[in-house]
Design a protein around this motif. Structure first.
Motif, PDB file in Angstrom:
ATOM      1  N   TYR A   1      21.738  30.247  39.364  1.00  0.00           N
ATOM      2  CA  TYR A   1      22.471  29.041  38.983  1.00  0.00           C
ATOM      3  C   TYR A   1      23.965  29.210  39.228  1.00  0.00           C
ATOM      4  O   TYR A   1      24.646  28.296  39.714  1.00  0.00           O
ATOM      5  CB  TYR A   1      22.196  28.748  37.508  1.00  0.00           C
ATOM      6  CG  TYR A   1      22.675  27.403  37.021  1.00  0.00           C
ATOM      7  CD1 TYR A   1      22.269  26.238  37.641  1.00  0.00           C
ATOM      8  CD2 TYR A   1      23.523  27.317  35.915  1.00  0.00           C
ATOM      9  CE1 TYR A   1      22.695  25.000  37.175  1.00  0.00           C
ATOM     10  CE2 TYR A   1      23.954  26.086  35.434  1.00  0.00           C
ATOM     11  CZ  TYR A   1      23.527  24.932  36.077  1.00  0.00           C
ATOM     12  OH  TYR A   1      23.952  23.708  35.614  1.00  0.00           O
TER      13      TYR A   1
ATOM     14  N   LEU B   1      16.102  22.474  36.763  1.00  0.00           N
ATOM     15  CA  LEU B   1      15.448  23.593  37.445  1.00  0.00           C
ATOM     16  C   LEU B   1      13.953  23.346  37.366  1.00  0.00           C
ATOM     17  O   LEU B   1      13.365  23.410  36.281  1.00  0.00           O
ATOM     18  CB  LEU B   1      15.809  24.933  36.790  1.00  0.00           C
ATOM     19  CG  LEU B   1      17.088  25.595  37.305  1.00  0.00           C
ATOM     20  CD1 LEU B   1      18.307  24.799  36.890  1.00  0.00           C
ATOM     21  CD2 LEU B   1      17.193  27.019  36.802  1.00  0.00           C
TER      22      LEU B   1
ATOM     23  N   TYR C   1      16.673  24.003  42.221  1.00  0.00           N
ATOM     24  CA  TYR C   1      17.848  23.613  41.444  1.00  0.00           C
ATOM     25  C   TYR C   1      18.251  22.226  41.958  1.00  0.00           C
ATOM     26  O   TYR C   1      18.813  22.110  43.056  1.00  0.00           O
ATOM     27  CB  TYR C   1      19.005  24.586  41.671  1.00  0.00           C
ATOM     28  CG  TYR C   1      18.772  26.020  41.254  1.00  0.00           C
ATOM     29  CD1 TYR C   1      19.320  26.520  40.072  1.00  0.00           C
ATOM     30  CD2 TYR C   1      18.020  26.891  42.038  1.00  0.00           C
ATOM     31  CE1 TYR C   1      19.138  27.847  39.691  1.00  0.00           C
ATOM     32  CE2 TYR C   1      17.822  28.215  41.668  1.00  0.00           C
ATOM     33  CZ  TYR C   1      18.380  28.682  40.497  1.00  0.00           C
ATOM     34  OH  TYR C   1      18.198  29.991  40.122  1.00  0.00           O
TER      35      TYR C   1
END
Length: 416
Positions: free
Chosen positions: A278, A292, A354
């Protein structure tokens, strides 16, 4: 004529376009999120869909003086495009005799009793397959063991198959073969495929090996399917597509999502690796990914970590959501920030996305639609020597567009 008229009245009242559309939307995490974000466009009537973007930023800067006239870097605008939308069709069949024997005649209350279950089951099936296609790619599953001559083949996700379903089996070294799923052993993962829906013989799949990337497709998906998020997000080096909208990904940073190597991920370190990834996505990318998206296996590993050894992490209980239609969302807060983690049944275990939902849009010509004949009928009556039956066809025209790839990231090569 009376039977036909009653059928038509029932269809108009109980099998409406809105019902089909809403059933799909609320049962699909992806479509639900896109709808909530205002990222569904139902006005595309086909033909070329332009996807323009800025390929290069004006970047001339010089300390101590002016940039020479012939050395100025201008903005560069690039025209990407999708040449046409993709399509998928679903068909329901009602036997005239079944309807008569259910209630003595073909009338509205017959369908009132039959249709809710039919729609429920069929829309779940369509949702799973279309959602799979858009999330993970054209292939619905892959082999977990080498095929056999007569005892079938073990697959990774037997729950994705249905009895009598038509499937295409393909691999890197063998020609594609078509067959029909006859038996499914959920616990062993073995499915047996015949060369005909009834009768026939077992397909010899002994040449279809795991090492040769044996995969399974819904009928037609091996040649014509929606563009998936997985292939759009992954670089060509990591198994994704080399181009997007007709433009080479490596030619423009805009077309490149942030790649995160997940080969070192284990059940015990997955949460730490996700936070590290991330950080990389937010550092190198241009967006603010808030979701996510992962499989239940990966979500389960994370929840075990949080339950057994929270360490620097904790769950924001107020934000936890468990949806009745197949996904779970939790917010995990750690020293490196906050992650909103979504586990959905359709996802494969080998990658995690993501997503900045501003970067994803579904363009369609009206979402799901019933096929309507010029005379207004929304079914097709067929007469055979075995009796009458009625066919109802639904279609979906459109394409899933990752219109801001650089806003997103993907963790790949997860294999624990």
């Amino acid at each position: 004529m009376a039977t036909t008229r009653t059928f038509q009245d029932m269809l108009n009242e109980y099998l409406t376009y809105d019902l089909l559309k809403e059933e799909y939307t609320k049962r699909s995490w992806l479509m639900s999120e896109l709808k909530a974000a205002g990222q569904i466009d139902e006005g595309w009537k086909g033909g070329t869909l332009p996807v323009p973007f800025k390929g290069a930023q004006a970047s001339s800067l010089k300390f101590g003086g002016l940039t020479a006239e012939g050395d100025i870097a201008e903005d560069k605008y690039v025209r990407g495009e999708v040449t046409d939308y993709r399509e998928v069709w679903g068909t329901l069949l009602f036997n005239h005799r079944d309807l008569l024997e259910h209630d003595g005649s073909v009338k509205e209350k017959t369908f009132l009793r039959l249709l809710p279950d039919v729609i429920e089951d069929y829309m779940e099936w369509m949702k799973e397959n279309v959602n799979l296609n858009m999330l993970v790619g054209a292939a619905k599953d892959k082999a977990a063991a080498d095929g056999t001559a007569a005892a079938g083949i073990q697959v990774v996700r037997p729950d994705r198959f249905s009895i009598n379903e038509k499937v295409i089996v393909d691999s890197d070294t063998q020609a594609a073969v078509t067959g029909y799923v006859r038996t499914i052993d959920i616990n062993s993962g073995v499915i047996v495929i015949f060369d005909a829906r009834t009768g026939g013989a077992v397909l010899d799949l002994s040449a279809y090996l795991v090492a040769d990337n044996t995969v399974f497709y819904v009928d037609g998906a091996n040649t014509d399917s929606f563009t998936s998020l997985k292939e759009s997000l992954l670089s060509a080096a990591n198994g994704g597509s080399a181009t997007l909208y007709g433009q080479t990904k490596t030619a423009y940073p805009y077309l490149q999502s942030i790649q995160v190597d997940g080969s070192a991920v284990t059940a015990s370190n997955i949460l730490e690796k996700l936070f590290d990834g991330y950080t990389r996505v937010k550092t190198l990318g241009k967006g603010m990914p808030s979701k996510l998206v992962m499989s239940f296996k990966n979500l389960g590993s994370i929840m075990k970590i949080l339950e057994q050894d929270k360490g620097p992490y904790h769950i924001d209980q107020k934000s936890t959501k468990v949806n009745a239609y197949g996904w779970t969302e939790i917010t995990v807060i750690g020293v490196k920030g906050e992650l909103r983690i979504v586990g959905i049944n359709e996802m494969d275990d080998d990658f995690i996305m993501y997503l900045d939902m501003r970067a994803v849009k579904f363009h369609s010509n009206g979402m799901f639609r019933k096929r309507t004949a010029p005379d207004g009928k929304q079914y097709y009556e067929v007469r055979t020597t075995a009796g009458y039956f009625y066919l109802l066809d639904m279609s979906l025209y459109g394409e899933l567009i990752l219109n801001r790839p650089s806003y997103c990231g993907i963790m790949h090569s997860i294999s624990y």
